[in-house]
Design an enzyme around this catalytic site. Structure first.
Site, PDB file in Angstrom:
ATOM      1  N   HIS A  86       0.830  -1.217   0.000  1.00 35.06           N
ATOM      2  CA  HIS A  86       0.000   0.000   0.000  1.00 35.06           C
ATOM      3  C   HIS A  86       0.861   1.262   0.000  1.00 35.06           C
ATOM      4  O   HIS A  86       0.484   2.286   0.582  1.00 35.06           O
ATOM      5  CB  HIS A  86      -0.952   0.033   1.209  1.00 35.06           C
ATOM      6  N   ASN A 127     -10.452  -2.770   2.281  1.00 36.24           N
ATOM      7  CA  ASN A 127     -10.097  -2.831   0.864  1.00 36.24           C
ATOM      8  C   ASN A 127     -11.342  -2.601   0.015  1.00 36.24           C
ATOM      9  O   ASN A 127     -12.461  -2.563   0.538  1.00 36.24           O
ATOM     10  CB  ASN A 127      -9.528  -4.204   0.512  1.00 36.24           C
TER      11      ASN A 127
HETATM   12 FE1  HDE Z   1      -2.582  -4.705   5.496  1.00 37.22          FE
HETATM   13  N1  HDE Z   1      -0.794  -3.876   5.941  1.00 37.22           N
HETATM   14  N2  HDE Z   1      -1.920  -6.497   6.179  1.00 37.22           N
HETATM   15  N3  HDE Z   1      -4.315  -5.636   4.910  1.00 37.22           N
HETATM   16  N4  HDE Z   1      -3.269  -2.990   4.781  1.00 37.22           N
HETATM   17  C1  HDE Z   1      -0.477  -2.594   5.738  1.00 37.22           C
HETATM   18  O1  HDE Z   1       0.648  -1.174   7.213  1.00 37.22           O
HETATM   19  C2  HDE Z   1      -0.787  -6.686   6.906  1.00 37.22           C
HETATM   20  C3  HDE Z   1      -4.652  -6.933   5.094  1.00 37.22           C
HETATM   21  C4  HDE Z   1      -4.509  -2.720   4.310  1.00 37.22           C
HETATM   22  O2  HDE Z   1      -3.365   3.527   3.774  1.00 37.22           O
HETATM   23  C5  HDE Z   1       0.857  -2.240   6.315  1.00 37.22           C
HETATM   24  O3  HDE Z   1       1.131   1.035   7.389  1.00 37.22           O
HETATM   25  C6  HDE Z   1      -0.712  -8.048   7.369  1.00 37.22           C
HETATM   26  C7  HDE Z   1      -6.040  -7.149   4.809  1.00 37.22           C
HETATM   27  C8  HDE Z   1      -4.607  -1.340   3.910  1.00 37.22           C
HETATM   28  O4  HDE Z   1      -1.784   3.397   5.272  1.00 37.22           O
HETATM   29  C9  HDE Z   1       1.292  -3.523   7.029  1.00 37.22           C
HETATM   30  C10 HDE Z   1      -1.827  -8.661   6.886  1.00 37.22           C
HETATM   31  C11 HDE Z   1      -6.516  -5.924   4.435  1.00 37.22           C
HETATM   32  C12 HDE Z   1      -3.362  -0.790   4.187  1.00 37.22           C
HETATM   33  C13 HDE Z   1       0.167  -4.463   6.690  1.00 37.22           C
HETATM   34  C14 HDE Z   1      -2.580  -7.687   6.152  1.00 37.22           C
HETATM   35  C15 HDE Z   1      -5.437  -5.004   4.501  1.00 37.22           C
HETATM   36  C16 HDE Z   1      -2.550  -1.851   4.729  1.00 37.22           C
HETATM   37  C17 HDE Z   1       1.867  -1.716   5.347  1.00 37.22           C
HETATM   38  C18 HDE Z   1      -2.231 -10.106   7.058  1.00 37.22           C
HETATM   39  C19 HDE Z   1      -7.939  -5.583   3.971  1.00 37.22           C
HETATM   40  C20 HDE Z   1      -2.905   0.623   3.903  1.00 37.22           C
HETATM   41  C21 HDE Z   1       2.184  -0.319   5.794  1.00 37.22           C
HETATM   42  C22 HDE Z   1      -2.322 -10.530   8.425  1.00 37.22           C
HETATM   43  C23 HDE Z   1      -8.926  -5.762   5.018  1.00 37.22           C
HETATM   44  C24 HDE Z   1      -3.185   1.554   5.027  1.00 37.22           C
HETATM   45  C25 HDE Z   1       1.280  -0.043   6.864  1.00 37.22           C
HETATM   46  C26 HDE Z   1      -2.749   2.948   4.660  1.00 37.22           C
HETATM   47  C27 HDE Z   1      -1.231  -1.671   5.135  1.00 37.22           C
HETATM   48  C28 HDE Z   1       0.150  -5.725   7.137  1.00 37.22           C
HETATM   49  C29 HDE Z   1      -3.780  -8.012   5.476  1.00 37.22           C
HETATM   50  C30 HDE Z   1      -5.620  -3.622   4.154  1.00 37.22           C
HETATM   51  C31 HDE Z   1       2.638  -4.056   6.675  1.00 37.22           C
HETATM   52  C32 HDE Z   1       0.412  -8.629   8.195  1.00 37.22           C
HETATM   53  C33 HDE Z   1      -6.807  -8.471   4.928  1.00 37.22           C
HETATM   54  C34 HDE Z   1      -5.808  -0.633   3.321  1.00 37.22           C
HETATM   55  O5  HDE Z   1       1.389  -3.351   8.406  1.00 37.22           O
END
Ligand code: HDE
Length: 733
Positions: free
Chosen positions: A116, A189
């Site tokens: 992202h 999402n």
């Molecule tokens: Fe994320 N995800 N994600 N994700 N995600 C990040 O956080 C992570 C997941 C989502 O505009 C990170 O600040 C793991 C699902 C959005 O700043 C990080 C897992 C969904 C955004 C991270 C998931 C998301 C992130 C990267 C599995 C939809 C952007 C940088 C357990 C429901 C937020 C940060 C923004 C961002 C980790 C799965 C949506 C690395 C470990 C499912 C919208 O922390």
């Protein structure tokens, strides 16, 4: 030669050169380097600094501008030349002014998000329309009409910060609600399901989709071996793959897409009773996507297409809105539901649990500073508030660790919550202190609790209490049996689409897999598709040129064929009925009939659409009545892919000239291929002839004979595309 000159002398010299070498008319168009009242050139952001006022002479304006300082506040005498030993000698380390400037510059970046990274944010508010006090004690859901400030950041997942907006990808839809009882981050999402069921697999998923590690490419693209290899070995991702290969992954605008919380969360009411909840964002503008061929071209023409669109809409006062919808259900429903509500690869069809609209989200303010807000915003799934709680979804549970950890790395300090974009707008009171960049330290002698002096205390009544959920079980690493059906909802999604949308899914799969070099990976994916829909599998196999269908992949559970199609899953079955919020591009030439341009513009604006004028030269054209019409784009900078519908209004001579111009021919051939509605006047036809589309002109091409025809054209545009053209406009698959 200029080394000995001071900055001010240099500027004056540059100005006098302009004065002596240019005519007064040219000079008038040159931005005044000393007049900082011009938008975008003002020196602000430092305490006590003011901008100069327009109309002053250069000398007096310069004299009265605030003095530039170092970060320590020391006045700077020369911002052009570093300190050196003699005019041509080496620079001196002693130059604390230059070193201060470079030091700041060297640290202008923070680590970009691993996923992202490319995002765009805006401020707004959430207004409650239905009180939910019976099912949640969350303060934000109590009082109808109350507005809670929000910040929303949209993003793509795979590409780097500088990648193009129209990659085929999931879009992030993350909302920070600054509620009166703390910040609630709904980090969702634009697709309601996810690739994996357990957060343990997230690093593998992300490694597979990102650039391949030996070569560092492709970026912002899932069309490569590593991604499809991983997917072909991860059957649980098949439902998400159907969504990711659908038009949902190439939205026309961030304003035209849905959002989802994805996981099942809990509401908890004042009595401690829990209700399961799934969150939805429904765009009031309706849904709309682009075609893949269009996406590829938009990425070249305007890689910032989505962020520019959102910026323009908000700046123009056309504020995008979404309704917050909730699906609520209890343990009884969860037990009876065909799938596990803790499995993030499954959704609950709206036909089974209707989506209740409870409030609206309005985005009405762009950021003042991209870095301070969009880049530094730190969303954390564990930021919840009293009345909202987690469930045991193993994806959500691991996210709750990952986001905080990630923000510490990105923002470098446990005090990132003090940055204005992250700071709660309600009182924050505790004895936490110190650390990197600490700014809110407790005053006085007491920094512990209990104490005999006073200060904040825990509150068992209003404070957050976790839902009292009984927990019992063996410590194990295992995927529950209830997560084992990987194909039934993938099939349900596919059969819920219109034939056009189904065609786009098979085309996308063929495109992506054709970029995969390993044939066994391609075959394995087709093997999965056979478990979803035989016809889809055959189409993809045929598109790849496979001689026969490979064996179906062994499924952990047979695919259910009794799940009814769900209308809510299709974009086209839920399309908007208006051209509102859309963008019309009008290509004009010298000699154009001004009345016609004005009528078309007026009809579009009346509908709530915006208009751009495209012309052979950016200064615009002279119409047949001698009036000037300004252009917004030069023809090769304003291709038709950037617009939802287009018009070509030309004079005879103008059309003949356009016919010689490749970008003008592309303008009409692309509009045809992308199924757009096209208005034209009869004199423009030579362009269509030369572009080779005259013979194919169908009901989507609307001739404007009189200005009064403009309204009819805009009414036709409400359908957004002439889908009936698609079969003729492309190679049969
Ligand atoms: Fe994320 N995800 N994600 N994700 N995600 C990040 O956080 C992570 C997941 C989502 O505009 C990170 O600040 C793991 C699902 C959005 O700043 C990080 C897992 C969904 C955004 C991270 C998931 C998301 C992130 C990267 C599995 C939809 C952007 C940088 C357990 C429901 C937020 C940060 C923004 C961002 C980790 C799965 C949506 C690395 C470990 C499912 C919208 O922390």
């Amino acid at each position: 030669m200029m080394r000995h000159l001071t900055g001010r002398t240099q500027r004056l010299l540059a100005l006098s050169l302009v004065l002596t070498t240019n005519s007064a008319a040219v000079l008038a168009a040159v931005p005044d380097p000393l007049n900082t009242s011009d938008k975008g050139t003002s020196v602000t952001g430092q305490p006590g600094m003011e901008t100069g006022s327009a109309g002053e002479t250069h000398q007096t304006a310069a004299d009265r501008l605030p003095t530039m300082t170092t970060q320590q506040g020391m006045p700077i005498s020369d911002n052009q030349n570093s300190l050196s030993a003699g005019p041509r000698g080496p620079s001196l380390l002693e130059d604390h002014v230059a070193r201060n400037k470079l030091f700041s510059f060297d640290h202008e970046r923070i680590p970009e998000r691993v996923v992202h990274a490319r995002g765009f944010g805006a401020h707004g508010y959430f207004e409650l329309e239905k009180s939910l006090s019976d099912i949640t004690r969350a303060d934000v859901f109590q009082r109808v009409g109350e507005k809670t400030p929000v910040f929303v950041r949209f993003s793509t997942v795979a590409g780097a910060k500088g990648s193009a907006d129209l990659a085929r990808d999931v879009r992030g839809f993350a909302t920070k609600f600054y509620t009166k009882e703390g910040n609630w981050d709904l980090v969702g999402n634009n697709i309601p399901v996810f690739f994996i069921q357990d957060g343990m697999k997230f690093p593998d998923l992300v490694h597979s989709v990102k650039e391949e590690p030996d070569r560092g490419f492709p970026q912002a693209a899932s069309a490569h071996d590593n991604f499809w290899d991983f997917i072909s070995l991860t059957p649980e991702s098949m439902h998400m793959i159907m969504w990711a290969m659908s038009d949902r992954a190439i939205p026309r605008s961030l304003r035209f897409m849905e959002g989802f919380g994805v996981h099942t969360f809990r509401f908890v009411n004042a009595q401690g009773k829990s209700t399961f909840v799934k969150f939805h964002w429904k765009p009031k503008q309706g849904m709309q996507s682009v075609l893949w061929n269009e996406a590829v071209k938009i990425n070249g023409a305007d890689p910032d297409f989505h962020r520019r669109d959102l910026w323009n809409a908000i700046q123009a006062g056309s504020y995008p809105e979404w309704e917050l919808g909730i699906q609520t259900f209890d343990e009884d429903f969860a037990r009876k539901f065909d799938f596990d509500v803790l499995d993030a690869t499954k959704l609950i069809p709206e036909e089974l649990v209707p989506v209740r609209r409870v409030g609206r989200l309005v985005l009405n303010r762009t950021v003042d500073n991209f870095f301070a807000e969009t880049e530094q915003v730190a969303f954390c799934t564990q930021n919840i508030v009293p009345g909202i709680d987690f469930t045991d979804d193993p994806l959500l549970q691991l996210r709750n660790f990952s986001y905080l950890d990630t923000q510490l790395k990105r923002l470098g300090s446990p005090n990132f919550h003090l940055l204005p974009i992250n700071a709660p707008k309600c009182p924050v009171m505790n004895f936490m202190q110190d650390g990197h960049m600490a700014m809110n330290n407790p005053k006085g002698q007491i920094n512990y609790e209990p104490n005999s002096a006073g200060g904040p205390r825990e509150n068992p009544v209003s404070g957050f209490r976790s839902f009292s959920q009984p927990i019992n079980g063996h410590k194990i690493r295992v995927r529950p049996e209830s997560f084992a059906d990987h194909y039934s909802q993938a099939r349900q999604f596919y059969i819920s689409q219109t034939p056009i949308e189904q065609g786009h899914i098979s085309d996308a799969l063929v495109f992506e897999l054709s970029k995969v070099k390993k044939s066994h990976v391609r075959a394995r994916i087709v093997g999965h598709l056979e478990n979803i829909d035989k016809d889809l599998a055959s189409k993809v196999a045929n598109g790849l040129g496979l001689a026969s269908l490979p064996p179906a992949v062994q499924a952990a559970r047979p695919t259910r064929t009794d799940l009814a199609p769900s209308t809510a899953l299709s974009i086209l079955k839920n399309g908007p009925t208006s051209f509102k919020g859309r963008h019309l591009g009008i290509l004009i030439t010298d000699g154009v009939e001004a009345r016609m341009v004005a009528a078309l513009k007026a009809a579009a604006v009346k509908e709530g659409a915006s208009v751009s004028i495209i012309a052979p030269k950016i200064e615009g054209v002279t119409a047949s009545d001698g009036s000037k019409i300004k252009a917004d784009e030069k023809i090769n900078g304003g291709p038709s892919v950037l617009f939802d519908a287009v018009a070509v209004l030309a004079s005879k001579e103008g059309a003949l000239k356009l016919a010689q111009e490749p970008s003008a021919r592309d303008f009409v051939t692309d509009a045809y291929a992308h199924l757009k509605f096209v208005a034209y006047n009869a004199l423009a036809l030579p362009l269509f002839d030369k572009a080779g589309v005259t013979a194919s002109m169908d009901s989507g091409f609307i001739q404007l004979k009189n200005p009064s025809d403009a309204g009819g054209f805009i009414a036709a545009c409400r359908k957004l595309r002439l889908w009936a053209r698609e079969d003729k406009a492309k190679l049969p698959s």
